[in-house]
Design a protein around this motif. Structure first.
Motif, mmCIF file in Angstrom:
data_model
loop_
_atom_site.group_PDB
_atom_site.id
_atom_site.type_symbol
_atom_site.label_atom_id
_atom_site.label_comp_id
_atom_site.label_asym_id
_atom_site.label_seq_id
_atom_site.Cartn_x
_atom_site.Cartn_y
_atom_site.Cartn_z
ATOM 1 N N THR B 46 25.087 95.523 -69.118
ATOM 2 C CA THR B 46 23.898 96.349 -69.248
ATOM 3 C C THR B 46 22.697 95.478 -68.888
ATOM 4 O O THR B 46 22.564 94.367 -69.396
ATOM 5 C CB THR B 46 23.754 96.873 -70.687
ATOM 6 O OG1 THR B 46 24.913 97.662 -70.990
ATOM 7 C CG2 THR B 46 22.516 97.741 -70.844
ATOM 8 N N VAL B 48 18.645 95.234 -68.871
ATOM 9 C CA VAL B 48 17.498 95.847 -69.545
ATOM 10 C C VAL B 48 16.210 95.260 -68.992
ATOM 11 O O VAL B 48 16.063 94.039 -68.883
ATOM 12 C CB VAL B 48 17.557 95.606 -71.071
ATOM 13 C CG1 VAL B 48 16.418 96.326 -71.775
ATOM 14 C CG2 VAL B 48 18.888 96.065 -71.638
ATOM 15 N N GLY B 50 11.920 95.470 -69.512
ATOM 16 C CA GLY B 50 10.924 95.910 -70.494
ATOM 17 C C GLY B 50 9.701 96.484 -69.824
ATOM 18 O O GLY B 50 9.748 96.961 -68.697
ATOM 19 N N GLY B 51 8.575 96.462 -70.531
ATOM 20 C CA GLY B 51 7.335 97.002 -70.000
ATOM 21 C C GLY B 51 7.023 98.355 -70.608
ATOM 22 O O GLY B 51 7.571 98.726 -71.641
ATOM 23 N N LYS B 52 6.135 99.101 -69.951
ATOM 24 C CA LYS B 52 5.711 100.399 -70.481
ATOM 25 C C LYS B 52 6.877 101.377 -70.489
ATOM 26 O O LYS B 52 7.044 102.151 -71.419
ATOM 27 C CB LYS B 52 4.584 100.930 -69.593
ATOM 28 C CG LYS B 52 3.911 102.180 -70.091
ATOM 29 C CD LYS B 52 2.732 102.522 -69.190
ATOM 30 C CE LYS B 52 2.076 103.815 -69.587
ATOM 31 N NZ LYS B 52 1.521 103.801 -70.937
ATOM 32 N N ASN B 53 7.664 101.320 -69.401
ATOM 33 C CA ASN B 53 8.845 102.180 -69.324
ATOM 34 C C ASN B 53 10.101 101.311 -69.429
ATOM 35 O O ASN B 53 10.524 100.715 -68.444
ATOM 36 C CB ASN B 53 8.833 102.971 -68.018
ATOM 37 C CG ASN B 53 7.599 103.837 -67.918
ATOM 38 O OD1 ASN B 53 7.363 104.683 -68.774
ATOM 39 N ND2 ASN B 53 6.794 103.598 -66.905
ATOM 40 N N VAL B 54 10.643 101.255 -70.598
ATOM 41 C CA VAL B 54 11.827 100.426 -70.834
ATOM 42 C C VAL B 54 13.034 101.115 -70.192
ATOM 43 O O VAL B 54 13.183 102.336 -70.294
ATOM 44 C CB VAL B 54 12.062 100.247 -72.350
ATOM 45 C CG1 VAL B 54 13.318 99.434 -72.615
ATOM 46 C CG2 VAL B 54 10.854 99.566 -72.983
ATOM 47 N N ALA B 55 13.864 100.357 -69.512
ATOM 48 C CA ALA B 55 15.039 100.953 -68.864
ATOM 49 C C ALA B 55 16.251 100.061 -69.073
ATOM 50 O O ALA B 55 16.128 98.840 -69.166
ATOM 51 C CB ALA B 55 14.788 101.137 -67.370
ATOM 52 N N SER B 56 17.408 100.672 -69.187
ATOM 53 C CA SER B 56 18.642 99.886 -69.218
ATOM 54 C C SER B 56 19.690 100.611 -68.389
ATOM 55 O O SER B 56 19.911 101.801 -68.568
ATOM 56 C CB SER B 56 19.128 99.663 -70.651
ATOM 57 O OG SER B 56 19.509 100.862 -71.250
ATOM 58 N N TRP B 57 20.245 99.917 -67.429
ATOM 59 C CA TRP B 57 21.287 100.501 -66.585
ATOM 60 C C TRP B 57 22.519 99.620 -66.615
ATOM 61 O O TRP B 57 22.446 98.472 -67.052
ATOM 62 C CB TRP B 57 20.781 100.735 -65.165
ATOM 63 C CG TRP B 57 20.029 99.604 -64.555
ATOM 64 C CD1 TRP B 57 18.704 99.323 -64.722
ATOM 65 C CD2 TRP B 57 20.539 98.592 -63.695
ATOM 66 N NE1 TRP B 57 18.356 98.207 -64.020
ATOM 67 C CE2 TRP B 57 19.463 97.730 -63.368
ATOM 68 C CE3 TRP B 57 21.791 98.331 -63.151
ATOM 69 C CZ2 TRP B 57 19.621 96.628 -62.549
ATOM 70 C CZ3 TRP B 57 21.951 97.239 -62.324
ATOM 71 C CH2 TRP B 57 20.870 96.397 -62.026
#
Lengths: 264, 307
Positions: B46, B48, B50-57
């Motif tokens: 996974t 990950v 960070g930042g304003k729009n956190v995403a994990s793919w």
């Protein structure tokens, strides 16, 4: 000197947005949970169907996903639960007695193939549909570094910083790898399901985030094998809570020196 | 017609330039997952950001445990590797051309079991437990590895995914005691049994009453308590603030009894805000909770109790 001090302050505040790391950094912790529902098995499945220690044809299934690992629990409930079943050769008995809701995992074996109204519970005894509602297949905690809570307009309320730095959480490719769990041997992969992008819009204040969830979505692709869908399920992700944490009291120290960081 | 052709050509060139620009800006990170002895493991990762729009793919390794993926250059990210039967591990990097390959060595988990008791030796049922590794910080943690454990009716518990040779504490949260941590221990074999965690009758009481506009008690009203640690908290308290169980003491709820009273026990020193809703306009009260002083509040709602 004063400029240097300001620069140091700025550094403290701007450190954010670098995901993790420092034991002492201020973070917003997000609790992200994966949910699944509308579970159905309609393809040919053949896992742990030998005549050994395995309890063919039924088994409890677990999920490995973006948000967690397989676990002997209610991650992907089936339907068989203390059921009296007969295979296609007329052998009968009570199955699924260990507390889980299990699936027939040997649907392409002649002994357990459809139609059979004790081995399949839907669509003219040829399909399996879960008897249970929503399952949790995992929870992940994400520690996202943020800036310190800050009051820019002087009203005493924090306008930015902390969890308010985060406005959404996205999983571009949620996946679920389904396994028949085996306490004595290794788990056997049934199939991997891929889902479209799931996004949770967050409305956090500086100190935390209320619960918020994504839309439900069905699978868009499969793997192992990729060409024959065997299982259907819908998934959603929920950010159950967000919590700002400042264990090294970096923001508190800043607040003691600059009233704009001393906000509610 | 000819002009149309030009537009198409222009769009094609634009698209090609855009694509190549993106391709130039992204780079490939590679790595492998193996067990502690170096044998390759098939698993998944996974990633990950960070930042304003956190995403994990996510992505999967191939059958010999290797993987590669593309990310824009300069992106700070955390990569978490996991494989069935092993503890996950993470590496944080900034995607740069000279970034080293990501080598994950996953270790097998061990078991820790024991009991949570009060100072009289009585088992505490339904307490929530979490493992916290001392002076370690992860960006991504799976609840199955650190939490998801509760005591049974007699106070017994079992963790099945504990790392070996890494000092840890067991944090305990229940509804009538402040969050506590066990002494530091280390798992140096397959399992550790008979661990005793004692929770003490410490912490303060937050109590009060909810009244209607005429001063009559209101029963069955939801009362919510938000709590924050005090600013001068010591280092042990600050460690507890990093426990995932911290959420249990930050936010608690109850309902008023027939005489309109409510009570939260085992609240640690700090700032408390209680508020009542569900009947008229919400009202709240704020106060400091110290070791010597409980917090009492009377919340008067604008509605009228049923007679």
């Amino acid at each position: 000197m004063r400029r240097l001090y300001r620069g140091f302050q700025l550094l403290l505040v701007l450190v954010p947005f670098v995901l993790p790391t420092d034991v002492l950094a201020q973070v917003c912790t997000l609790s992200v949970t994966g949910l699944n529902r509308s579970r159905m098995v309609y393809g040919d499945v053949n896992v742990e169907c030998g005549r050994d220690i395995h309890s063919a044809p039924f088994g409890n299934w677990g999920v490995s996903s973006n948000v967690g690992k397989t676990q002997d629990g209610h991650q992907f409930d089936g339907w068989c639960h203390n059921n009296y079943v007969c295979d296609n050769q007329g052998n009968c008995g009570t199955s699924c007695r260990d507390g889980w809701y299990e699936w027939n995992s040997c649907t392409d074996s002649p002994k357990f193939s459809p139609p059979n109204c004790t081995l399949y519970n839907a669509e003219n005894c040829s399909l399996q549909v879960s008897s249970q509602d929503i399952n949790v297949h995992g929870t992940t905690y994400l520690n996202v570094q943020t800036s310190c809570p800050f009051d820019s307009d002087g009203d005493g309320a924090c306008d930015s910083g902390g969890c308010k730095d985060i406005s959404s959480y996205t999983q571009p490719n949620h996946f679920m790898s389904l396994y028949e769990l085996d306490p004595f041997d290794r788990d056997d992969l049934v199939q991997t399901l891929y889902f479209p992008q799931l996004t949770v819009s967050l409305s956090c204040d500086s100190w935390g985030c209320p619960i918020s969830g994504s839309q439900w979505a069905g699978p868009v692709a499969y793997d192992s094998p990729w060409w024959v869908p065997r299982v259907y399920a819908e998934v959603a992700i929920v950010v159950g809570w967000g919590l700002f944490r400042d264990p090294a009291q970096v923001c508190r120290r800043l607040a003691a020196r600059d009233s704009r960081y001393n906000c509610r | 017609m000819k002009r149309y052709g030009c537009v198409h050509l222009f769009l094609l060139v634009l698209f090609t330039r855009e694509t190549s620009l993106t391709a130039m800006q992204s780079l490939t990170l590679r790595g492998e997952i193996a067990d502690a002895a170096g044998a390759p493991l098939q698993g998944d990762l996974t990633v990950v950001t960070g930042g304003k729009n956190v995403a994990s793919w996510s992505l999967q390794t191939n059958s010999i445990g290797t993987f590669s993926f593309q990310v824009p250059e300069g992106t700070p990210l955390t990569v978490v590797a996991k494989a069935n039967g092993y503890l996950s591990a993470e590496i944080s990097v900034v995607a740069q051309t000279d970034a080293p390959a990501l080598h994950f060595r996953l270790s097998m988990a061990g078991r820790v079991s024991g009991r949570v008791i009060d100072e009289m030796g009585k088992g505490i049922p339904d307490a929530q437990l979490a493992i916290r590794y001392v002076e370690e910080s992860r960006a991504v943690e799976f609840s199955q590895e650190i939490a998801d454990v509760a005591t049974d009716d007699f106070g017994y518990f079992t963790f099945t995914s504990v790392a070996r040779n890494r000092p840890f504490t067991i944090d305990v949260a229940d509804s009538s005691h402040p969050l506590v941590a066990s002494p530091v221990m280390t798992l140096d074999r397959d399992s550790l049994i008979g661990v005793l965690v004692t929770v003490h009758e410490t912490g303060q009481v937050v109590r009060g009453r909810v009244l209607d506009a005429y001063g009559q008690p209101l029963s069955n009203i939801r009362v919510h308590m938000n709590w924050r640690p005090e600013s001068r908290s010591n280092s042990r308290r600050r460690e507890l603030d990093m426990s995932v169980l911290h959420i249990y003491e930050r936010s608690r709820s109850t309902t008023t009894r027939s005489d309109g009273s409510f009570e939260f026990r085992g609240v640690a020193e700090g700032v408390v805000i209680v508020n009542a809703t569900n009947c008229g306009r919400p009202v709240s009260a704020r106060g400091e909770l110290t070791a010597n002083t409980p917090f009492e509040a009377t919340l008067t709602l604008s509605c009228v109790a049923a007679r």
